[in-house]
Design a protein around this motif. Structure first.
Motif, PDB file in Angstrom:
ATOM      1  N   LEU A   1       0.836  -1.163   0.095  1.00 33.01           N
ATOM      2  CA  LEU A   1      -0.048   0.128  -0.091  1.00 33.01           C
ATOM      3  C   LEU A   1       0.994   1.282   0.019  1.00 33.01           C
ATOM      4  CD1 LEU A   1      -2.483  -1.185   2.862  1.00 33.01           C
ATOM      5  CD2 LEU A   1      -2.866  -1.274   0.299  1.00 33.01           C
ATOM      6  N   ILE A   2       0.790   2.129  -0.844  1.00 35.14           N
ATOM      7  CA  ILE A   2       1.501   3.448  -1.102  1.00 35.14           C
ATOM      8  C   ILE A   2       0.403   4.396  -1.067  1.00 35.14           C
ATOM      9  CG2 ILE A   2       3.143   4.477  -2.443  1.00 35.14           C
ATOM     10  CD1 ILE A   2       4.173   2.060  -3.512  1.00 35.14           C
ATOM     11  N   ALA A   3       0.596   5.432   0.008  1.00 31.10           N
ATOM     12  CA  ALA A   3      -0.424   6.540  -0.011  1.00 31.10           C
ATOM     13  C   ALA A   3       0.703   7.696  -0.316  1.00 31.10           C
ATOM     14  CB  ALA A   3      -0.962   6.846   1.424  1.00 31.10           C
ATOM     15  N   THR A   4       0.218   8.629  -1.310  1.00 33.14           N
ATOM     16  CA  THR A   4       0.978   9.501  -1.838  1.00 33.14           C
ATOM     17  C   THR A   4       0.265  10.869  -1.718  1.00 33.14           C
ATOM     18  OG1 THR A   4       2.103   8.231  -3.483  1.00 33.14           O
ATOM     19  CG2 THR A   4       2.146  10.616  -3.746  1.00 33.14           C
ATOM     20  N   VAL A   5       0.488  11.655  -0.778  1.00 31.87           N
ATOM     21  CA  VAL A   5       0.167  13.009  -0.781  1.00 31.87           C
ATOM     22  C   VAL A   5       0.772  13.977  -1.670  1.00 31.87           C
ATOM     23  CG1 VAL A   5      -0.571  14.721   1.234  1.00 31.87           C
ATOM     24  CG2 VAL A   5      -0.528  12.208   1.553  1.00 31.87           C
TER      25      VAL A   5
END
Length: 85
Positions: free
Chosen positions: A13-17
């Motif tokens: 899982l990669i959350a990019t803000v």
């Protein structure tokens, strides 16, 4: 978006803000047979209450993954899900 699990549950899982974003997010998972917005969702153990980009994984069976954004003022966030062997 919902993910249909297989016998091998290794998910990244990669959350990019986005730069300068002002928001708080939590990744949630469910094991409900028919995931729905009113179902039984649990917050991910690591990706909870964050304001910056982060990554983690899921090594157990789930039937759904969702991104819950709170305290949104500006910017964007993208959640990437990748399966590895």
């Amino acid at each position: 978006p919902y993910f249909t699990p297989s016998a091998n549950y290794n998910l990244g899982l990669i959350a990019t803000v986005s730069n300068g974003a002002s928001l708080t997010y939590t990744v949630q998972v469910t094991a409900d047979q028919q995931p729905s917005s009113s179902g039984n969702w649990n917050s991910h153990d690591v990706l909870t209450g964050l304001t910056a980009s982060a990554n983690s994984n899921i090594a157990y069976p789930v039937t759904g993954i969702r991104l819950n954004v709170a305290n949104y003022v500006s910017g964007s966030i993208t959640l990437g899900v990748a399966k590895w062997p």
